[in-house]
Design a protein around this motif. Structure first.
Motif, PDB file in Angstrom:
ATOM      1  N   LEU A  10       0.853  -1.191   0.000  1.00 48.17           N
ATOM      2  CA  LEU A  10       0.000   0.000   0.000  1.00 48.17           C
ATOM      3  C   LEU A  10       0.880   1.228   0.000  1.00 48.17           C
ATOM      4  O   LEU A  10       1.731   1.395   0.876  1.00 48.17           O
ATOM      5  CB  LEU A  10      -0.817   0.064   1.297  1.00 48.17           C
ATOM      6  N   LYS A  11       0.687   2.104  -0.990  1.00 46.77           N
ATOM      7  CA  LYS A  11       1.472   3.343  -1.002  1.00 46.77           C
ATOM      8  C   LYS A  11       0.565   4.524  -0.653  1.00 46.77           C
ATOM      9  O   LYS A  11      -0.526   4.652  -1.203  1.00 46.77           O
ATOM     10  CB  LYS A  11       2.110   3.547  -2.373  1.00 46.77           C
ATOM     11  N   VAL A  12       1.016   5.346   0.263  1.00 49.82           N
ATOM     12  CA  VAL A  12       0.261   6.555   0.589  1.00 49.82           C
ATOM     13  C   VAL A  12       1.102   7.792   0.287  1.00 49.82           C
ATOM     14  O   VAL A  12       2.308   7.818   0.520  1.00 49.82           O
ATOM     15  CB  VAL A  12      -0.195   6.576   2.067  1.00 49.82           C
ATOM     16  N   LEU A 181      -2.449   4.655  -3.144  1.00 50.44           N
ATOM     17  CA  LEU A 181      -3.516   5.469  -2.568  1.00 50.44           C
ATOM     18  C   LEU A 181      -3.112   6.940  -2.567  1.00 50.44           C
ATOM     19  O   LEU A 181      -2.026   7.292  -2.110  1.00 50.44           O
ATOM     20  CB  LEU A 181      -3.808   5.020  -1.135  1.00 50.44           C
ATOM     21  N   SER A 182      -4.018   7.775  -3.070  1.00 54.07           N
ATOM     22  CA  SER A 182      -3.709   9.195  -3.161  1.00 54.07           C
ATOM     23  C   SER A 182      -4.874  10.010  -2.593  1.00 54.07           C
ATOM     24  O   SER A 182      -5.739   9.461  -1.920  1.00 54.07           O
ATOM     25  CB  SER A 182      -3.456   9.522  -4.637  1.00 54.07           C
ATOM     26  N   ASP A 183      -4.861  11.314  -2.869  1.00 56.43           N
ATOM     27  CA  ASP A 183      -5.947  12.153  -2.338  1.00 56.43           C
ATOM     28  C   ASP A 183      -7.076  12.316  -3.352  1.00 56.43           C
ATOM     29  O   ASP A 183      -7.967  13.130  -3.170  1.00 56.43           O
ATOM     30  CB  ASP A 183      -5.403  13.518  -1.892  1.00 56.43           C
ATOM     31  N   GLY A 210      -2.769  15.643 -22.034  1.00 56.66           N
ATOM     32  CA  GLY A 210      -2.521  16.447 -20.838  1.00 56.66           C
ATOM     33  C   GLY A 210      -3.548  16.216 -19.735  1.00 56.66           C
ATOM     34  O   GLY A 210      -3.571  16.936 -18.734  1.00 56.66           O
ATOM     35  N   VAL A 211      -4.393  15.193 -19.895  1.00 53.46           N
ATOM     36  CA  VAL A 211      -5.408  14.901 -18.860  1.00 53.46           C
ATOM     37  C   VAL A 211      -4.743  14.219 -17.662  1.00 53.46           C
ATOM     38  O   VAL A 211      -5.067  14.491 -16.503  1.00 53.46           O
ATOM     39  CB  VAL A 211      -6.536  14.002 -19.441  1.00 53.46           C
ATOM     40  N   ILE A 212      -3.799  13.333 -17.946  1.00 52.51           N
ATOM     41  CA  ILE A 212      -2.986  12.733 -16.874  1.00 52.51           C
ATOM     42  C   ILE A 212      -1.668  13.486 -16.842  1.00 52.51           C
ATOM     43  O   ILE A 212      -0.923  13.472 -17.832  1.00 52.51           O
ATOM     44  CB  ILE A 212      -2.721  11.232 -17.120  1.00 52.51           C
ATOM     45  N   VAL A 218       3.498  10.170 -13.050  1.00 53.31           N
ATOM     46  CA  VAL A 218       4.495   9.278 -12.435  1.00 53.31           C
ATOM     47  C   VAL A 218       3.796   8.039 -11.875  1.00 53.31           C
ATOM     48  O   VAL A 218       4.240   6.904 -12.048  1.00 53.31           O
ATOM     49  CB  VAL A 218       5.239   9.999 -11.280  1.00 53.31           C
ATOM     50  N   LYS A 219       2.664   8.289 -11.219  1.00 56.98           N
ATOM     51  CA  LYS A 219       1.946   7.200 -10.547  1.00 56.98           C
ATOM     52  C   LYS A 219       1.453   6.164 -11.560  1.00 56.98           C
ATOM     53  O   LYS A 219       1.644   4.974 -11.388  1.00 56.98           O
ATOM     54  CB  LYS A 219       0.745   7.826  -9.818  1.00 56.98           C
ATOM     55  N   VAL A 220       0.803   6.649 -12.616  1.00 52.67           N
ATOM     56  CA  VAL A 220       0.213   5.746 -13.604  1.00 52.67           C
ATOM     57  C   VAL A 220       1.310   4.984 -14.356  1.00 52.67           C
ATOM     58  O   VAL A 220       1.171   3.794 -14.642  1.00 52.67           O
ATOM     59  CB  VAL A 220      -0.701   6.552 -14.557  1.00 52.67           C
TER      60      VAL A 220
HETATM   61  N1  LIG Z   1      -6.041  12.688 -14.628  1.00 56.01           N
HETATM   62  C1  LIG Z   1      -5.800  12.887 -13.310  1.00 56.01           C
HETATM   63  N2  LIG Z   1      -6.558  12.275 -12.379  1.00 56.01           N
HETATM   64  C2  LIG Z   1      -6.348  12.465 -11.074  1.00 56.01           C
HETATM   65  N3  LIG Z   1      -5.381  13.277 -10.582  1.00 56.01           N
HETATM   66  C3  LIG Z   1      -4.573  13.922 -11.448  1.00 56.01           C
HETATM   67  C4  LIG Z   1      -4.733  13.750 -12.847  1.00 56.01           C
HETATM   68  N4  LIG Z   1      -3.782  14.489 -13.469  1.00 56.01           N
HETATM   69  C5  LIG Z   1      -3.075  15.104 -12.511  1.00 56.01           C
HETATM   70  N5  LIG Z   1      -3.523  14.769 -11.286  1.00 56.01           N
HETATM   71  C6  LIG Z   1      -2.954  15.268 -10.041  1.00 56.01           C
HETATM   72  O1  LIG Z   1      -2.184  14.226  -9.463  1.00 56.01           O
HETATM   73  C7  LIG Z   1      -2.334  14.285  -8.043  1.00 56.01           C
HETATM   74  C8  LIG Z   1      -1.929  12.947  -7.443  1.00 56.01           C
HETATM   75  O2  LIG Z   1      -0.527  12.785  -7.581  1.00 56.01           O
HETATM   76  P1  LIG Z   1       0.453  13.176  -6.370  1.00 56.01           P
HETATM   77  O3  LIG Z   1       0.212  14.592  -5.971  1.00 56.01           O
HETATM   78  O4  LIG Z   1       1.827  12.780  -6.723  1.00 56.01           O
HETATM   79  O5  LIG Z   1      -0.171  12.252  -5.252  1.00 56.01           O
HETATM   80  P2  LIG Z   1       0.502  11.549  -4.009  1.00 56.01           P
HETATM   81  O6  LIG Z   1       1.285  12.616  -3.289  1.00 56.01           O
HETATM   82  O7  LIG Z   1      -0.667  11.045  -3.258  1.00 56.01           O
HETATM   83  O8  LIG Z   1       1.367  10.467  -4.568  1.00 56.01           O
HETATM   84  C9  LIG Z   1      -3.778  14.672  -7.839  1.00 56.01           C
HETATM   85  O9  LIG Z   1      -3.997  15.273  -6.579  1.00 56.01           O
HETATM   86  C10 LIG Z   1      -3.999  15.653  -9.002  1.00 56.01           C
HETATM   87  O10 LIG Z   1      -3.707  16.968  -8.600  1.00 56.01           O
END
Ligand SMILES: Nc1ncnc2c1ncn2[C@@H]1O[C@H](COP(=O)(O)OP(=O)(O)O)[C@@H](O)[C@H]1O
Ligand SMILES: CC(=O)N[C@@H](CCC(=O)OP(=O)(O)O)C(=O)O
Length: 260
Positions: A10-12, A181-183, A210-212, A218-220
Motif C-alpha cells: 500500500l502506497k500513501v 492510494l492518493s488524495d 494532458g489529462v494525466i 508518475v503514478k500511472v
Molecule cells: N487525470 C488525473 N486524475 C487524477 N489526478 C490527477 C490527474 N492528473 C493530474 N492529477 C494530479 O495528481 C495528483 C496525485 O498525484 P500526487 O500529488 O503525486 O499524489 P501523491 O502525493 O498522493 O502520490 C492529484 O492530486 C492531481 O492533482
C-alpha cells in the motif's frame, strides 16, 4: 490470484499526513488487516512536508515531470522530512491503531539496488529489487513495515526516490499486490469523472492530451510498469474514502484498475 498470503503493498502520498482523520482511517484498516494475518507493506511519500521543510530552510525546489530536482545540499532536509518526520508520524499513527511497526527506508537491509537516475535531477534515485530477506522477515513476524522512499548507493550516498517508484520496487521484490492510494479517487478523465480501468494505449492518449499530468503521470507509469511485469492489475485509489478502505480490506477492486 491473490490469497491471504499475497503481500499487499500500500502506497500513501504525503497529503495523508495533513489529514488526521484520513490517517486514522487508513491506519485502522492496515492494522486490522495485519492483526487478521494479512501481510501488508506500507510505503509512503511526504512531498508536502519536503516542500514545507525546504522552504523553511530557504531552499527553492522544483519538479520536472513529477520528480523533485534534488541537489546534494537539499538532501539533509529531504532525508529528514521523509525518512525522519514522515516515517515516524506514520509509525505513531499505525502504533496507535494497534499494529507492531518497523519503520525503515529503501536504504535498509539490501532491499534495493539504487543508482542516480539522471544527473540533471541531482540525487534522485532509480531503484531495482535486490534482496527481500529483511522485508519478508518483518512480515513473517506479523509486523507492519512502514518504508520511506530514501535509498542509498553502494558508496553510501543517500538518494531521493519518488514514492510511487519506491512502492513499485517493493511490490516487485515481494511479488505483491500494489495499491497506490492518493488524495483523489483514482485517475480522472477530462471532466473529473473516475476512470474504472485503463490500459497502456488509453494511458498514452490521456497523457498526450494532458489529462494525466504531474504526480499522476508518475503514478500511472509506475503502476503500468508493475502491472505489465507481474501480469496483474494495479489499483490507483483514495485513502480519503472510508467505503473504499473497507472495500480494500475485503479484497475488492477500488478506484482505477491499471491493466497489464
Ligand atoms: N487525470 C488525473 N486524475 C487524477 N489526478 C490527477 C490527474 N492528473 C493530474 N492529477 C494530479 O495528481 C495528483 C496525485 O498525484 P500526487 O500529488 O503525486 O499524489 P501523491 O502525493 O498522493 O502520490 C492529484 O492530486 C492531481 O492533482
Ligand atoms: C524524486 C522525488 O520526486 N521524490 C519525492 C519523494 C516523496 C514523494 O514521492 O511524496 P508523495 O508521494 O507525497 O508525492 C519528493 O521529494 O517529493
Amino acid at each position: 490470484m491473490s490469497t491471504n498470503d499475497t503481500v499487499l503493498v500500500l502506497k500513501v502520498g504525503g497529503a495523508l499526513m495533513q489529514s488526521p482523520e484520513g490517517m486514522q482511517g487508513l491506519m485502522k484498516t492496515a492494522a486490522d488487516m495485519v492483526n487478521a494475518g494479512r501481510k501488508v507493506v506500507l510505503v509512503h511519500g511526504g512531498g508536502y512536508l519536503v516542500d514545507e521543510q525546504l522552504q523553511a530552510n530557504g531552499m527553492v525546489s522544483e519538479k520536472v515531470d513529477g520528480l523533485r530536482v534534488s541537489p546534494k545540499e537539499h538532501m539533509p532536509v529531504v532525508v529528514g522530512a521523509l525518512a525522519g518526520t514522515s516515517n515516524k508520524v506514520l509509525q505513531g499513527a499505525a502504533t496507535a491503531a494497534g499494529a507492531t511497526v518497523v519503520g525503515l527506508s529503501l536504504a535498509d537491509g539490501n532491499l534495493v539496488d539504487a543508482t542516480i537516475k539522471d544527473p540533471r535531477l541531482g540525487m534522485v534515485g532509480q531503484v531495482a529489487p535486490k534482496d527481500g530477506t529483511y522485508l519478508k522477515f518483518i512480515l513473517s513476524q506479523g509486523w507492519l513495515p512502514i518504508v520511506s522512499s530514501i535509498a542509498m548507493t553502494t558508496d553510501g550516498e543517500l538518494l531521493n526516490v519518488n514514492a510511487d517508484d519506491a512502492a513499485t520496487v517493493l511490490a516487485k521484490l515481494v511479488h505483491g499486490q500494489l495499491i497506490l492510494l492518493s488524495d483523489v479517487p483514482g485517475v480522472l478523465d477530462g471532466k473529473g469523472e473516475l476512470l474504472r480501468s485503463l490500459n497502456r494505449a488509453q494511458i498514452a492518449e490521456l497523457v498526450a492530451q494532458g489529462v494525466i499530468a504531474k504526480g499522476m503521470k508518475v503514478k500511472v507509469e509506475a503502476a503500468l510498469e508493475v502491472a505489465e511485469q507481474m501480469g496483474q492489475p494495479v489499483q490507483v485509489a483514495s485513502w480519503r474514502d472510508a467505503a473504499q478502505l473497507a472495500a480494500l480490506a475485503r479484497g475488492e477492486h477500488i478506484g482505477t484498475q491499471i491493466q497489464p
